[in-house]
Design a protein around this motif. Structure first.
Motif: not given
Length: 329
Positions: A124-128
């Motif tokens: 989720x952090x990577x996608x954010x």
């Protein structure tokens, strides 16, 4: 305690205004416009607010996201000491994981952290970050425990990565802890207290004190004399209440059996004097791992904290990979 509504610096997006008096006259479009960013954000990650820091003098530069060691530690506070050179080449992103650093102060995890949950947090952090910075791919670096999260990305989402940097990685942790224990027993054979406490250690760990005694004498060997204090013991066992279940999960990590081939470039950074995550085990794994491109850098003067022990060489090795990839990425 930090309040929930913290200051969040949003970078301004400059939108050119075009006049419409004469259709034949066109304003020149800006070229090489550099957008500088220095912001501390709190996106919703895994159901809670988690801190993400972005620093760059040009948002078009490739992203390098750090995955902190620990678990329960943060690289954000002293990042300037090992990113000074990297900031000229990358957009630097730091993340305080759940129950660590600023994220812990803002909102402790409402549930016991687990490896699977934190791997999902990582995605989720990577996608954010990709969405925030309009980047299709990023560079990802895991330090120690951070590799438990990073290798999950490498295995399941290699299409999101330009390359992966594995710094003192967790490879086969059960074997590594056993090797560490034997090295420490030999090193402290003339120290009665150390010998007694190390002799009591069970691997796999049965109690929190098993890991405590192993880390206590490992850190003592590395020069940290405060580990013999009552305060250090109390702090470590408090840490264990949250993180020993997670570390017991990590003990089952065995990449030579579960990840024999990766589909993105991968680079191993190994401290020659590291016995916390065995240098020998990592080198053997690297030799057998199949990858489209791979490399291993041995840091002669480092233990388990390469980015601190040899910050200059650490950064130079990353920049060298970036320069070599420019022609293909």
């Amino acid at each position: 305690m930090m309040k929930k509504h913290l200051f969040v610096a949003l970078f301004a997006v400059m939108t050119p205004f075009f006049g419409c008096k004469a259709q034949s006259i066109k304003e020149p479009e800006p070229k090489n416009l550099s957008i500088e960013i220095d912001e501390l954000l709190t996106p919703d990650i895994g159901g809670i607010k988690q801190f993400v820091q972005i620093k760059t003098n040009d948002a078009s530069k490739p992203v390098l996201l750090f995955l902190s060691g620990g678990p329960g530690s943060s690289m954000m506070g002293n990042a300037d000491s090992f990113t000074g050179v990297l900031r000229d080449k990358f957009t630097i992103v730091q993340w305080d994981q759940r129950d660590a650093g600023k994220t812990l102060k803002l909102n402790p995890s409402p549930v016991q952290p687990s490896v699977g949950q934190m791997q999902e947090d990582t995605l989720q952090v990577v996608e954010f970050v990709r969405k925030r910075l309009n980047q299709q791919k990023i560079y990802l670096l895991g330090s120690s425990w951070g590799n438990v999260l990073g290798f999950h990305m490498v295995k399941n989402h290699p299409e999101l990565l330009h390359a992966y940097f594995a710094s003192n990685p967790v490879v086969s942790q059960l074997a590594s802890e056993k090797e560490s224990l034997e090295i420490l027993k030999a090193h402290f054979q003339d120290n009665a207290l150390a010998s007694k406490e190390l002799a009591s250690v069970n691997i796999p760990f049965k109690t929190d004190e098993d890991l405590f005694y192993l880390r206590k004498w490992l850190f003592y060997k590395d020069g940290r004399k405060n580990v013999t204090s009552d305060g250090f013991r109390a702090g470590f066992l408090q840490w264990s209440k949250t993180w020993s279940p997670v570390w017991n999960e990590v003990m089952s990590t065995d990449l030579p059996q579960t990840l024999k081939k990766v589909d993105c470039p991968i680079y191993f950074f190994v401290g020659k004097n590291d016995i916390q995550t065995s240098t020998r085990i990592t080198q053997e794994y690297f030799a057998k791992l199949q990858a489209p491109k791979k490399g291993l850098v041995l840091f002669e003067n480092s233990g388990h904290q390469i980015h601190h022990d040899e910050a200059g060489k650490f950064q130079a090795a990353i920049v060298q990979v970036l320069d070599g990839n420019k022609s293909v990425n």
